[in-house]
Design a protein around this motif. Structure first.
Motif, mmCIF file in Angstrom:
data_model
loop_
_atom_site.group_PDB
_atom_site.id
_atom_site.type_symbol
_atom_site.label_atom_id
_atom_site.label_comp_id
_atom_site.label_asym_id
_atom_site.label_seq_id
_atom_site.Cartn_x
_atom_site.Cartn_y
_atom_site.Cartn_z
ATOM 1 N N ASN A 52 0.820 -1.206 0.000
ATOM 2 C CA ASN A 52 0.000 0.000 0.000
ATOM 3 C C ASN A 52 0.851 1.251 0.000
ATOM 4 O O ASN A 52 0.561 2.212 -0.705
ATOM 5 C CB ASN A 52 -0.901 0.024 1.249
ATOM 6 C CG ASN A 52 -2.217 -0.647 0.966
ATOM 7 O OD1 ASN A 52 -2.753 -0.505 -0.123
ATOM 8 N ND2 ASN A 52 -2.718 -1.392 1.938
ATOM 9 N N ALA A 53 1.898 1.210 0.817
ATOM 10 C CA ALA A 53 2.771 2.372 0.929
ATOM 11 C C ALA A 53 3.421 2.667 -0.412
ATOM 12 O O ALA A 53 3.495 3.812 -0.840
ATOM 13 C CB ALA A 53 3.830 2.121 1.990
ATOM 14 N N LYS A 54 3.876 1.610 -1.086
ATOM 15 C CA LYS A 54 4.523 1.783 -2.390
ATOM 16 C C LYS A 54 3.552 2.397 -3.387
ATOM 17 O O LYS A 54 3.916 3.269 -4.172
ATOM 18 C CB LYS A 54 4.988 0.421 -2.928
ATOM 19 C CG LYS A 54 6.346 0.030 -2.404
ATOM 20 C CD LYS A 54 7.430 0.677 -3.239
ATOM 21 C CE LYS A 54 8.809 0.256 -2.780
ATOM 22 N NZ LYS A 54 9.842 1.200 -3.172
ATOM 23 N N THR A 56 0.908 4.279 -2.791
ATOM 24 C CA THR A 56 0.687 5.696 -2.481
ATOM 25 C C THR A 56 1.913 6.511 -2.853
ATOM 26 O O THR A 56 1.791 7.600 -3.415
ATOM 27 C CB THR A 56 0.432 5.902 -0.972
ATOM 28 O OG1 THR A 56 0.043 4.667 -0.406
ATOM 29 C CG2 THR A 56 -0.623 6.932 -0.754
ATOM 30 N N ALA A 57 3.099 5.971 -2.535
ATOM 31 C CA ALA A 57 4.321 6.730 -2.781
ATOM 32 C C ALA A 57 4.531 6.972 -4.265
ATOM 33 O O ALA A 57 5.030 8.024 -4.661
ATOM 34 C CB ALA A 57 5.515 5.992 -2.193
ATOM 35 N N SER A 60 2.708 10.030 -5.230
ATOM 36 C CA SER A 60 2.692 11.147 -4.282
ATOM 37 C C SER A 60 3.205 12.431 -4.905
ATOM 38 O O SER A 60 2.907 13.511 -4.440
ATOM 39 C CB SER A 60 3.500 10.803 -3.038
ATOM 40 O OG SER A 60 4.861 10.737 -3.380
ATOM 41 N N ASN A 61 4.012 12.314 -5.962
ATOM 42 C CA ASN A 61 4.537 13.528 -6.570
ATOM 43 C C ASN A 61 3.695 14.035 -7.733
ATOM 44 O O ASN A 61 3.947 15.099 -8.262
ATOM 45 C CB ASN A 61 5.972 13.291 -7.051
ATOM 46 C CG ASN A 61 6.956 13.586 -5.936
ATOM 47 O OD1 ASN A 61 6.740 14.489 -5.143
ATOM 48 N ND2 ASN A 61 8.019 12.819 -5.865
#
Lengths: 299, 272
Positions: A52-54, A56-57, A60-61
């Protein structure tokens, strides 16, 4: 022994025996397969959170954020349709080329991006690996999960395209679920395998795009699969029939499209090959990755 | 511990347990050699590479560094051990060998459980907020999601990143290097480790944080762990460790009570 024991029972013991006596283990030893698997199971929350973190990351930009999950496959499909559908006219004699093309493209893209990122699963996360101890298989598995989430976005787009181009909703659509799950298992195994390869041979990152492109042409993504049987000698066609990507793509096409051209005549055989590849690659990749466990992050 | 007492029919069984010192790390004549890819150094033309392939000589841009040369010591439960030495003396390499991240060429390293190495260059996901990184780090250390939820506020609080506004919800790439080092230390220190290896991590951060983290290291030690601390800040070694090992060019030059070793080390560095 009894005399010295009063002061220190370990006095005079050689280091190896001292270690054995207190149950110390050699640092960085690979756990047994059983232990490793149960460790991995305990880390399932980490895998999910990391995936999940990946996801979103990765957005993110970008200003449009998660919208790219849908926009990327759409643009991709548009570009390929422009070239292969309109310019090269690969659609000749095919009922629904747009749906045929996008199905192949999205299913192939799932494996392609998973493998591409998998080569860097270890080499791109050395900081994390050197800092914390966890079963390293979490990393390639998290990549597979991330890409699976991406695939769900693509599939939503795909269903839209398929419906818009006039395909009816049938019971066969349900076949898409097992087909995609089998492909995910295949991907997980393949990702673990390339993760280990990529950890040692850093040149793999440079070679991978070529391998993947060749694989894409061999999987009948961009043109009718009938071209294989028309232009290749018999044995070569038989070989292509066992290409796992071609098989997974065909299953998705069978599920979604009414009159898609197919290379494999027997649906049963196609399923058999799909299941076989999932088992062989899933288990094989896992075993191969586990055997290298103690090496990751070294050097 | 209980196991081996029950099994052994030695006289030691009847002795009170306090008498026995339990080793957590045993390093037995360890040699560590690592190979460095020098990158662009040397002749890297395609012709030279082809010639090497034909003549089967190894690439010249790989060089071997014999960083640790025959180190032996035993660390016991409840000890905090400082590792000192001039730059390039093999301190960090030794720590990585204990963590199991570098193989030993000869000799052996035995450890209790899984040692955790905490270094300043341990990168988490820089695009994600500090909070998410805490969650990830804790899960990666094997905590359950419920445990993570419980510890999260405590870890943020300890790291002190929220002292200047709500930084915990900002991506980590916006942090200063001191802030992210503090957060990483706080994450690793949230769990009880059998063996905790700290590489220069206390040197970052301000004075208040250093005091807090030294306090935390002492707590970790009391929780029956062993702590190794690599630092160039002799004051933090003096404050946290009662035993110090002095490495020089990959061999142990001195191993003993911190005050003694530091005195000799200071004399050595001042003389140079």
């Amino acid at each position: 022994m009894a005399n010295t024991a009063l002061a220190d029972p370990d006095a005079g013991l050689p280091p190896a025996q001292l270690a054995a006596r207190h149950g110390l283990r050699v640092a960085g030893q690979r756990p047994s397969l059983r232990r490793y698997s149960s460790q991995l199971w305990k880390y399932r929350h980490f895998i999910a959170a990391y995936a999940n973190a990946k996801l979103t990351a990765s957005f993110s930009n970008a200003r449009l954020g998660q919208l790219w999950q849908v926009l990327t496959p759409l643009t991709n499909a548009a570009v390929y349709y422009l070239i292969f559908g309109l310019v090269l006219e690969q659609s000749r004699g095919m009922d629904n080329f747009i749906a045929y093309l996008t199905t192949g493209l999205f299913i192939f893209n799932f494996t392609q991006t998973t493998v591409q990122q998998g080569t860097q699963a270890i080499s791109g996360n050395l900081g994390l690996i050197r800092a914390l101890h966890f079963p390293r298989a979490c990393l390639p598995l998290a990549i597979t999960v991330t890409q699976f989430q991406q695939l769900l976005g693509s599939l939503a787009v795909l269903v839209g395209i398929v419906l818009a181009t006039g395909e009816p909703i049938t019971l066969a659509w349900l076949m898409l679920v097992p087909a995609v799950l089998l492909q995910s298992v295949f991907n997980a195994g393949l990702t673990m395998a390339v993760a280990r390869l990529g950890a040692k041979a850093t040149d793999l990152k440079q070679v991978m795009p070529f391998i993947l492109r060749a694989w894409m042409y061999g999987s009948g993504v961009l043109y009718s699969v009938k071209l294989f049987s028309e232009n290749l000698p018999g044995w070569a066609t038989a070989l292509v029939q066992f290409n796992p990507m071609l098989v997974y793509i065909e299953l998705a096409r069978v599920a979604l499209l009414e009159n898609a051209p197919l290379l494999n005549d027997s649906l049963f055989l196609t399923w058999l090959v799909a299941v076989g590849w999932a088992i062989v690659m899933g288990l094989g990749g896992y075993l191969y990755f586990w055997r290298g466990e103690q090496e990751y992050g070294r050097g | 511990m209980v196991d081996h007492l029950a099994m052994s029919n030695d006289v030691t069984v009847t002795l009170p347990r306090v008498q026995e010192r339990i080793p957590t790390v045993v390093v037995d004549d360890a040699h560590v050699v690592y190979r460095v890819h020098k990158g662009s150094a040397g002749n890297t033309s395609p012709v030279a590479a082809l010639k090497r392939m034909v003549t089967r000589t190894s690439a010249p841009n790989v060089r071997e560094v014999h960083a640790v040369r025959g180190v032996s010591f035993t660390a016991y439960r409840g000890e905090a051990i400082g590792l000192i030495g001039t730059n390039g003396s093999g301190k960090s390499t030794l720590l990585r060998a204990i963590a199991g991240l570098l193989p030993v060429e000869r000799g052996a390293v035995y450890t209790q459980g899984q040692p955790s190495l905490l270094g300043v260059n341990a990168a988490l996901l820089n695009d994600l907020p500090g909070e998410r990184n805490v969650t990830l780090g804790c899960l990666a250390m094997g905590m359950s999601p419920a445990e993570v939820q419980r510890q999260l506020p405590e870890i943020i609080e300890f790291s002190g990143i929220n002292q200047r506004g709500d930084f915990a919800s900002l991506p980590m790439r916006t942090y200063s290097s001191g802030m992210s080092a503090r957060l990483r230390f706080s994450i690793a220190a949230a769990k009880k480790h059998d063996v905790l290896l700290i590489d220069e991590a206390l040197a970052t951060g301000d004075k208040a944080f250093r005091k807090r983290s030294e306090q935390r290291v002492r707590e970790l030690r009391e929780d029956a762990g062993t702590v190794f601390l690599v630092s160039h800040q002799l004051s933090s070694v003096r404050d946290t460790c009662e035993r110090t090992i002095w490495l020089e060019s990959g061999v142990i030059r001195m191993d003993g009570p911190t005050a003694e070793v530091l005195r000799a080390y200071e004399a050595f560095t001042n003389a140079k």
